[in-house]
Write a protein that holds these residues in place. Structure first.
Motif, short mmCIF file in Angstrom:
data_model
loop_
_atom_site.label_atom_id
_atom_site.label_comp_id
_atom_site.label_asym_id
_atom_site.label_seq_id
_atom_site.Cartn_x
_atom_site.Cartn_y
_atom_site.Cartn_z
N GLY A 41 -0.66 21.48 38.19
CA GLY A 41 -0.62 22.46 39.28
C GLY A 41 0.70 23.19 39.36
O GLY A 41 1.39 23.35 38.35
N LEU A 42 1.06 23.63 40.56
CA LEU A 42 2.28 24.39 40.75
C LEU A 42 3.52 23.58 40.36
O LEU A 42 4.40 24.09 39.65
N GLY A 43 3.57 22.32 40.79
CA GLY A 43 4.72 21.49 40.46
C GLY A 43 4.88 21.30 38.97
O GLY A 43 5.99 21.40 38.42
N SER A 51 4.84 34.29 33.97
CA SER A 51 5.26 32.94 33.58
C SER A 51 4.06 32.03 33.35
O SER A 51 4.03 31.23 32.40
N LEU A 52 3.04 32.15 34.20
CA LEU A 52 1.85 31.32 34.04
C LEU A 52 1.03 31.74 32.82
O LEU A 52 0.36 30.91 32.19
N LEU A 101 -2.95 29.12 38.12
CA LEU A 101 -2.44 27.87 38.68
C LEU A 101 -3.49 26.77 38.60
O LEU A 101 -3.16 25.59 38.39
N ALA A 119 5.51 35.75 38.50
CA ALA A 119 4.85 34.45 38.47
C ALA A 119 3.62 34.49 37.56
O ALA A 119 3.35 33.55 36.81
N ALA A 128 -3.30 25.26 35.24
CA ALA A 128 -2.00 24.75 34.82
C ALA A 128 -1.95 23.23 34.96
O ALA A 128 -2.35 22.67 35.99
N LEU A 150 -3.08 34.86 39.82
CA LEU A 150 -2.16 33.75 40.02
C LEU A 150 -2.91 32.47 40.38
O LEU A 150 -2.61 31.39 39.86
N VAL A 151 -3.89 32.60 41.26
CA VAL A 151 -4.67 31.43 41.69
C VAL A 151 -5.41 30.81 40.50
O VAL A 151 -5.41 29.58 40.31
N ALA A 156 3.73 23.26 36.59
CA ALA A 156 4.09 24.53 35.96
C ALA A 156 5.58 24.82 36.11
O ALA A 156 6.24 25.23 35.16
N VAL A 157 6.11 24.57 37.31
CA VAL A 157 7.53 24.82 37.56
C VAL A 157 8.39 23.92 36.68
O VAL A 157 9.39 24.36 36.08
#
Length: 328
Positions: free
Chosen positions: A203-205, A295-296, A197, A292, A200, A193-194, A207-208
């Motif tokens: 980052g996390l935002g 999805s990534l 991310l 997660a 991505a 996951l790290v 990706a979401v």
């Protein structure tokens, strides 16, 4: 393809697991020690063992696929499973401890006679043989792909190590090796996951936001969790989770010796309940972690087309058939 260092780490891991299993199983003096770990297993270790047992290689491979190819509705089944564990902890664990049985089938024998006990035990062995065979095959697929081993060699190697420390060390060996494997399994997923991310965009935002705007082949959001459909053809719905998954988990974690023996190995009923409650607490974040990752991975491969192409390439290289059908 793995390098010599990768093979060395893999062999060292197998050796460490076997050593831990043998060391944990030393000092056994009775059948009770062998099957119930001397009634001295810490509740947290028993709980981790439960989660590790159900989170096999199939979970590591299959759970991310749910969000890679679809959405997050699989989480509804996990919710029902978590609620069922709490019910089992409150309703059944105390009864088993009061009966002072070694197996749940011994409890059936006390309540309903030897015929009921023997039939249930026989069905357990058949079901466990089939279920464990599928899990073993799933683990072998991973080794065939990453280590370039043949299926017979991969299956024989995994089975030999597991059988070695289980037969010699009993349940105590199983619990402690499961605990180590749980840390490695979930730690590996967390590392994946790290890394995903880190690459991505945004980052996390970011990706979401990208996933929120994306849709599945059915036209639903890639991040959808709740499905209130009553259509029996839909696999993952809220009602399937609260009814189907809940009753299934009450069966597997309340009457299946493979799961319940971990809770029976604790010092007292209160600790046995804690082990199941811990598994209920962990199962949702663990499932969330794997979803997660899926999805990534969807983002990493550039959507359905890229993921399908990558899956087809890996399958073709290892003679595993055409997985692209799942992206239709």
């Amino acid at each position: 393809m793995l390098t010599w260092l990768d093979y060395a780490v893999l062999l060292a891991y197998l050796a460490v697991i076997a050593t831990i299993g043998l060391a944990a199983g030393r000092g056994q003096r009775s059948t009770r020690d062998y099957f119930l770990a001397g009634k001295a297993a810490p509740w947290w270790a028993a709980g981790l063992s439960i989660v590790a047992t159900e989170a096999s290689a199939l979970t590591f491979i299959g759970a991310p696929t749910q969000s890679l190819r679809g959405d997050w509705t699989y989480l509804q089944l996990v919710l029902g499973s978590a609620l069922a564990r709490l019910a089992v902890a409150g309703l059944l664990i105390g009864a088993y401890y009061r009966a002072e049985v070694v197996t749940v089938y011994g409890y059936l024998g006390k309540r309903f006679g030897t015929g009921s006990r023997n039939l249930a035990a026989g069905l357990f062995f058949v079901g466990r043989l089939l279920g464990s065979g599928v899990r073993l095959y799933g683990a072998a697929i991973a080794l065939v792909i990453v280590a370039d081993l043949s299926f017979p060699l991969a299956i024989a190697g995994i089975a030999a190590v597991a059988a070695f420390y289980t037969i010699l060390g009993g349940l105590r060996s199983v619990i402690w090796t499961d605990t180590v494997q749980a840390v490695l399994l979930f730690g590996g997923a967390l590392l994946a996951l790290v890394f995903l991310l880190a690459e991505a965009e945004g980052g996390l935002g970011g990706a979401v936001e990208t996933l929120r705007a994306a849709t599945t082949a059915a036209g639903t959001s890639k991040l959808r969790v709740i499905d209130l459909s009553l259509d029996p053809r839909v696999a993952y719905t809220l009602f399937a989770g609260l009814i189907g998954s809940a009753f299934l988990t009450m069966s597997t974690h309340g009457t299946d010796q493979d799961m319940i023996q971990r809770s029976l190995a604790c010092r007292e009923a209160a600790d046995g309940r804690k082990s199941l409650i811990l598994s209920a607490v962990l199962v949702i974040p663990v499932a969330t972690l794997f979803l997660a990752v899926g999805s990534l991975l969807w983002l990493h491969y550039g959507g359905d087309a890229g993921a399908a192409a990558a899956a087809t390439e890996v399958a073709a290289a290892n003679g595993l058939g055409d997985p692209a059908r799942g992206f239709d």
